[in-house]
Design a protein around this motif. Sequence first.
Motif, PDB file in Angstrom:
ATOM      1  N   ASP A 236       0.844  -1.188   0.000  1.00  0.00           N
ATOM      2  CA  ASP A 236       0.000   0.000   0.000  1.00  0.00           C
ATOM      3  C   ASP A 236       0.883   1.242   0.000  1.00  0.00           C
ATOM      4  N   VAL A 237       0.314   2.372  -0.414  1.00  0.00           N
ATOM      5  CA  VAL A 237       1.004   3.659  -0.377  1.00  0.00           C
ATOM      6  C   VAL A 237       0.013   4.698   0.133  1.00  0.00           C
ATOM      7  N   GLU A 238       0.416   5.449   1.145  1.00  0.00           N
ATOM      8  CA  GLU A 238      -0.450   6.499   1.672  1.00  0.00           C
ATOM      9  C   GLU A 238       0.361   7.755   1.934  1.00  0.00           C
ATOM     10  N   MET A 239      -0.321   8.901   1.891  1.00  0.00           N
ATOM     11  CA  MET A 239       0.350  10.157   2.188  1.00  0.00           C
ATOM     12  C   MET A 239      -0.402  10.875   3.305  1.00  0.00           C
ATOM     13  N   GLU A 240       0.357  11.669   4.055  1.00  0.00           N
ATOM     14  CA  GLU A 240      -0.214  12.395   5.183  1.00  0.00           C
ATOM     15  C   GLU A 240       0.256  13.834   5.121  1.00  0.00           C
ATOM     16  N   LEU A 241      -0.689  14.763   5.268  1.00  0.00           N
ATOM     17  CA  LEU A 241      -0.373  16.191   5.270  1.00  0.00           C
ATOM     18  C   LEU A 241      -1.396  16.909   6.132  1.00  0.00           C
ATOM     19  N   ASN A 242      -0.895  17.704   7.067  1.00  0.00           N
ATOM     20  CA  ASN A 242      -1.751  18.460   7.988  1.00  0.00           C
ATOM     21  C   ASN A 242      -2.737  17.559   8.731  1.00  0.00           C
ATOM     22  N   GLY A 243      -2.272  16.360   9.096  1.00  0.00           N
ATOM     23  CA  GLY A 243      -3.089  15.441   9.868  1.00  0.00           C
ATOM     24  C   GLY A 243      -4.103  14.655   9.062  1.00  0.00           C
TER      25      GLY A 243
END
Length: 292
Positions: A236-243
């Motif tokens: 899997d690939v996920e991104m996180e920005l500003n919570g």
Amino acid sequence: MKTVKFINGIGAEITLTTDSEPFLMEKFSQSTGATQYTIKGSGQDGTKFIENTLNESDVTVKLSVIGNSNDEYMRYTNQVRRIFNPKLGQGYFVYNDGEKDLKLTCVPDKVFFPEEVGRIAGKGIISLTAHDPYWHELLETKEEIALWVGDFEFDFLNGLQIPEEGIIMGHRELSLIVNCPNDGDGEAGMIIEFRALATLTNPSLRNVNTQEYVKIIKTMVAGEIIRVNTHFAEEDVEMELNGVTSNAFNYIDEDMTFLKLYQGDNLFRYDAETGLDNLIVNIYRQNKYLGV
């Protein structure tokens, strides 16, 4: 002291020890076979071995349950039955010997105890199936490839004094390569974490020996995190920005590989097409073993 704890599908648990009542573990056994893949040519004697894969493991636990009365004994055996209830699906064992903690995921198949009236102690057998035959390290090991190291300190007694030329708050580690040794008994996955301190483009991680790589085709901004999970059947690939976390699978390079940790040394090098100094890379890994 060695202990084995089982935690079932709803979080209820029981601890088995080798020298403590009421649940005395007398034997813990695990049997794992393999499926072999071969080919046979016309007129060939025997076959040619291609590869093999491990099958699921059969796990057997033999234990003694000891009470001070028949009612207490029955209460303890019923507790074992509830904890190892096959209808609850997958649970897991946690093994601890004072040096390491390992985890084995299992599904209970059968629990047997004699139910003779008047008993205050008895022996039972629990049968389980481990569809993944490996024991996994319970805690992840974190490898930091690219990071900033803090250099700032001052004398609390004399207070902070800033010279005209300024103060060095930290420095960038120069090494672009890290070794992630796999001392386990099989190939393992990992979680690769790309962190952006400021704007950068197309971060990547490459196995120096095999030239396999993970690459994200994206401009990352300050504070953004992209995590690539390469564990088998969990890719899997996920991104996180500003919570806020979102799916990032559409940003992967079409020729990339979900990198694995091969047995022995694994040398990885990180890179980015622009903004390399703004990139921090972490690898989270867990070795796995065929026994404890």
